[in-house]
Structure formats: C-alpha cells, structure tokens
Design an enzyme around this catalytic site. Structure first.
Site, PDB file in Angstrom:
ATOM      1  N   HIS A 179       3.740  -3.560  -4.267  1.00  0.00           N
ATOM      2  CA  HIS A 179       2.816  -4.181  -3.321  1.00  0.00           C
ATOM      3  C   HIS A 179       2.801  -5.695  -3.379  1.00  0.00           C
ATOM      4  O   HIS A 179       2.815  -6.351  -2.342  1.00  0.00           O
ATOM      5  CB  HIS A 179       1.404  -3.652  -3.602  1.00  0.00           C
ATOM      6  CG  HIS A 179       0.357  -4.153  -2.664  1.00  0.00           C
ATOM      7  ND1 HIS A 179       0.398  -3.922  -1.305  1.00  0.00           N
ATOM      8  CD2 HIS A 179      -0.779  -4.871  -2.889  1.00  0.00           C
ATOM      9  CE1 HIS A 179      -0.658  -4.468  -0.729  1.00  0.00           C
ATOM     10  NE2 HIS A 179      -1.381  -5.069  -1.662  1.00  0.00           N
ATOM     11  N   ARG A 187      -3.019  -9.042 -10.293  1.00  0.00           N
ATOM     12  CA  ARG A 187      -3.845  -9.694  -9.281  1.00  0.00           C
ATOM     13  C   ARG A 187      -5.127  -8.911  -9.011  1.00  0.00           C
ATOM     14  O   ARG A 187      -5.090  -7.701  -8.795  1.00  0.00           O
ATOM     15  CB  ARG A 187      -3.058  -9.838  -7.973  1.00  0.00           C
ATOM     16  CG  ARG A 187      -3.871 -10.418  -6.826  1.00  0.00           C
ATOM     17  CD  ARG A 187      -3.006 -10.601  -5.608  1.00  0.00           C
ATOM     18  NE  ARG A 187      -2.601  -9.349  -5.010  1.00  0.00           N
ATOM     19  CZ  ARG A 187      -3.228  -8.775  -3.980  1.00  0.00           C
ATOM     20  NH1 ARG A 187      -4.309  -9.327  -3.466  1.00  0.00           N
ATOM     21  NH2 ARG A 187      -2.774  -7.655  -3.482  1.00  0.00           N
TER      22      ARG A 187
END
Length: 537
Positions: free
Chosen positions: A350, A385
C-alpha cells in the site's frame, strides 16, 4: 522545456508545490500518464489533523496526534519532523478549503473519522473519495494557472546533474531527460530547481492497492543520480484489500476497503465469524496497520483459508451507502452486498514509508533537488505510517519546500556555470521487438517480491530475492541499452532498481520493527534503532 521550477509528479505534493511556486516563476509539471492517475486520487480515508480547539474532538491535541504517530512508527520517527508537520495541519485544511475542497460536516461541524492507531477522531474526509476530491480541486487550479505548464504522458527518464556530466565541484541538479510517450521523442527539461513528487512503488508487489503508475520512478531516478535513500525496507501493507476470485479486472484485484470502515465499527473476523485480532493487540481491528496486517497473515496461514472478512452487517441498513458510497457502489458492481455478508479481504502492498532522504523542507543531498510526498523519507512515518498522515505530509512539505527553494535558489539569482546538457542519443538501438520479455520479467519481479519480501520475511528468502534481482538487473540493463526507450522499459528498469533497494535495506536490518518483520530476528533491538541509509557511489 525550460522553467524556473520542474515538478515530476502530479499528486497532492506535486500539484500544491506547483501552485505555490507559480507565484514566483514559471513551472513545468510532467507526469507519465493522465494527471489524475495518482495515489492521491486513490486515497479514500481522509487527512488526519487536529483542528482548532472549538472544532476538534474533545480531549484531542497536537501532542496526542504526535504520540499516536510516534507509537505507530515503532521508534524510528524523527520527533522534530513529526511535530513540525503535524503542527501545520489546521493551516493545511484552510488552504485546501480555499482551493474548493469541501470536507464532510454534520450539524455544522466537521464530521471527524477515526482510523487504526488514532486515539481520537481527527480524520477529515469527503465521504470515501477524499483524495479524488483534493486531486480534482488542485488540478482545476493548475490547469487555469497561466504560469504552469502541465505535460501529461511525459515520462521522466533520468535526472541530469553536474556530477553525471563529469563536474568535480558540488553536485547539483540541472533538469531531466523526459520521454514524450505519444511521439517517442526524448526532450531535455531544464531547471535548477527540481521537485520529485513521483509517488510510491506498490507495483513491485503482485498484489497492491496502488494504481499501475506506482512503479518507484522517483526513488529509482534519485538513486541513479546519487541521492541518499533511507528505510526502503518499510513497505506498508494495507490490511483490507477486497478479495473475490469471481470478480474480474484490475480494479477488482486492487480495490481498497478503507480503514475508516473499521473506524466506524467494522470488525475483522475469520471464516467462523470469530474476532481474531484481539489475540494480537488489545486495540483489535483498530490497532496500527503493521499489527493488523500481520494478524491477518497469521490467521490466513493458521486456518488455511484464502482470506479473512470485514464485517459491517451489524450496522444499520443504508449506513454503508451513506457514509461510504464509493465502496458500497463498487462492491455492488462486483456483485457483492456488504450489508448482508462480510467483505472478504486480504492485505496488499500500500505505502512506501522510506524513500529519498530529506529534511522537513524536502531538501535532498543533491543541490537544487527536493523530494515531497510518498517518494520522500522525512522521518514522519518511521517504521510504519499512521493512517491518513500521508496527504498532510505531502501538502505541508510541498509548502515548506517552496519557501526553502526561494530562500536558497531564488529565480533570477545567477548560478555557477554548468556543463551543457547533451541531447539524448538513441544510438544504434532498435524498437523493442519482443515485449513478452518485459512482461515476463515484470511478472517474475512482482511474484518474487510477494513470495520473499512481503509481510513476513526471513534471511533465506531475502537472499533468494537478492540473487534473482541481480540477474534481472543484468537482463533489464541489456534490454534498456539495446532498445529505444518506451514507458514499459522505463517502468521495468525503475521497478527492478526499487525492488533491489527494498531487499538491500531489509537485509541490513537484523531485527523486527514496525512493518519489517523477520522470523530470524523477531524482536526489536536498540542498536538498530536508526535509519537504514544507502547511497550509490
């Protein structure tokens, strides 16, 4: 093509930079496909920020947002960078609204969402197409700005630097070679101020939520030019990519079911309907992405089933259609009713947390070259993240990069003499005659990365990947130098370079941290609590 500012990429980082820089000089934006084909346009969840006190979730604060980011980053975030970027969130929202972005409201207040790893509701959104709304608003402003030239279907091949041309003084950027994909002509884009905003590298993996354009072009170009690269072992896998073997087409294989669905009460369950994630973390389905993705991977391997499920059937009828209309409609188009049965999901590559090493102004180790957005490693994300921090980072660093460029290299200021840039020479190369070689190498690359360098790694798998990548690099190099360049050759060249950087960085990290998990070193170690730095010499 000559401009005061050259921007490579057209997501939130590149477009917002261009709009701000246009007040100070001419801007050329090059993007290898349609400008709307970016990771920004795919972002469903939203943009995380702490609003002024009267608008925020009670009890929330910038300090809490910082703490959540540091926790998700597993000890590798640069706290100064985190505080700098997150503190500029409210100003970013004001500017996006000025560009015409309308965030969802309820009873006159912003409708704030919550995602994995966040302790409060702080994600502003436009239903479930936030990134698309932002991209369209910025693109409209770019197209109407006379100081900006937008060149779609122009593929940046390589950066041009004084070092590449043989200068022995300080290495600085002079521009880039750019392929016009429609004509096959390679042109020189001249600029002393180049901004890399080319996005991430999800297409190095067999399964990804990214668009086909995410082939690691920016990182590969910066690497070849001699810029410092950091933390490429940290590729984030989104836990919930739609899984349905009966659905056909590339969108079906890469369709993301936003983390915001779990923020609104969606629960991950196995084939027996058991909520399994709490076995791995007390936050369950709303733990940070690295934890949830590993939990799903382990559950799939434990049960032998091809997927797990995201259950929203307990939500009121019509909730999904109202809150997540794009997801609801897309699933329906695939013949799937998420209100009556759980959504089958699997993890998929991703987001690239590492990249071209920069400071909080986007400045790289090459004079005049800046990097912003997913292509850059500012220190915000660390080893994993935090959801919905990326759009904020791209916009904030782009704004700061313009200010820093104007301070260091104002347009009109004389620059040291530089060697002339030679025209591109095709030489004795011929048009590619057997594209099957490119497609075969592409497929092999993506499969070996998925098999050997994905959610769970081992030294043995990484060594196998490194050995095969060495052979692939040799094959691709021969193909590149022997044939006229085209987008397929250029993407494969960049994919191989980026995949090699991921593997090299992963081999250097002898521990598990964040989204880098290895069975050979399952614990984190304090001596490895530092960025993985690589540079081509």
């Amino acid at each position: 093509m000559t401009a005061d500012f050259l921007v490579i990429g057209a997501g939130i980082a590149g477009l917002s930079f261009a709009l701000r820089a246009a007040a100070h000089g001419s801007v050329t934006v090059v993007t290898k496909g349609e400008a709307i084909q970016s990771n920004t346009a795919r972002a469903q969840g939203g943009i995380a920020t702490v609003l002024p006190r009267e608008l925020r979730d009670p009890g929330d604060s910038v300090d809490r947002h910082v703490a959540d980011t540091l926790d998700a980053g597993a000890g590798l975030c640069h706290e100064d960078a985190v505080r700098t970027i997150l503190a500029e969130g409210a100003a970013t929202i004001d500017e996006l609204i000025a560009f015409g972005v309308e965030f969802d409201r309820e009873n006159g207040q912003y409708a704030l969402g919550r995602e994995g790893g966040h302790s409060n509701r702080r994600v502003l959104h436009c239903r479930d197409t936030t990134g698309l709304r932002i991209a369209n608003a910025l693109l409209a402003s770019v197209r109407s700005n006379p100081a900006i030239t937008l060149r779609e279907h122009h593929f940046a091949i390589d950066l041009v630097t004084t070092g590449e041309l043989g200068a022995v003084t300080e290495d600085r950027v002079l521009g880039a070679y750019v392929l016009d994909s429609h004509t096959g002509e390679v042109r020189i884009a001249r600029s002393d101020r180049v901004i890399l905003a080319a996005g991430g590298c999800g297409k190095v993996y067999l399964y990804t939520t990214n668009p086909d354009s995410a082939t690691g072009d920016g990182v590969a170009m910066a690497w070849r030019a001699g810029a410092t690269i950091a933390n490429m072992e940290f590729v984030q896998f989104h836990p919930t990519c739609f899984y349905n073997p009966a659905a056909v087409g590339p969108e079906a294989r890469s369709f993301l079911v936003s983390e915001a669905v779990r923020g609104e009460g969606g629960v991950l369950v196995n084939h027996l309907g058991e909520e399994f994630t709490r076995k791995y973390d007390s936050r369950g389905s709303l733990a940070p992405r690295d934890i949830v993705a590993r939990a799903i991977d382990l559950e799939i391997k434990r049960t032998g089933k091809p997927c797990v499920y995201l259950d929203v059937t307990h939500k009121p009828k019509g909730f999904m259609a109202e809150r997540f209309p794009y997801i609801y409609k897309t699933l329906n188009n695939f013949g799937f009713d998420c209100e009556s049965e759980p959504i089958p999901v699997v993890p998929a590559a991703h987001y690239q947390c590492g990249g071209v090493q920069t400071d909080v102004f986007g400045k790289t180790t090459i004079r005049g070259l800046f990097a912003v957005g997913e292509v850059a490693c500012t220190g915000l994300h660390g080893a994993n993240r935090l959801a919905s921090n990326s759009l904020l980072e791209g916009y904030v660093i782009a704004r700061r990069a313009v200010d820093e460029m104007l301070r260091l290299y104002p347009p009109g200021k004389p620059t040291p003499p530089a060697p002339p840039i030679p025209e591109w020479e095709h030489g004795d190369t011929t048009p590619p005659d057997e594209l099957v070689n490119i497609y075969h190498n592409w497929d092999e690359l993506r499969r070996l990365m998925w098999d050997y360098v994905s959610i769970v790694r081992t030294d043995n798998r990484l060594r196998r990947a490194a050995t095969r990548l060495r052979n692939l690099r040799k094959e691709v190099r021969e193909f590149y130098w022997g044939h006229r360049v085209n987008p397929d050759i250029l993407e494969l060249r960049n994919l191989v370079a980026t995949a090699s950087l991921i593997v090299d960085c992963a081999i250097l990290r002898k521990e598990s941290r964040g989204i880098h998990y290895t069975l050979d070193y399952p614990e984190s170690q304090e001596r490895y609590r530092a960025d993985t730095i690589v540079r081509r010499f």
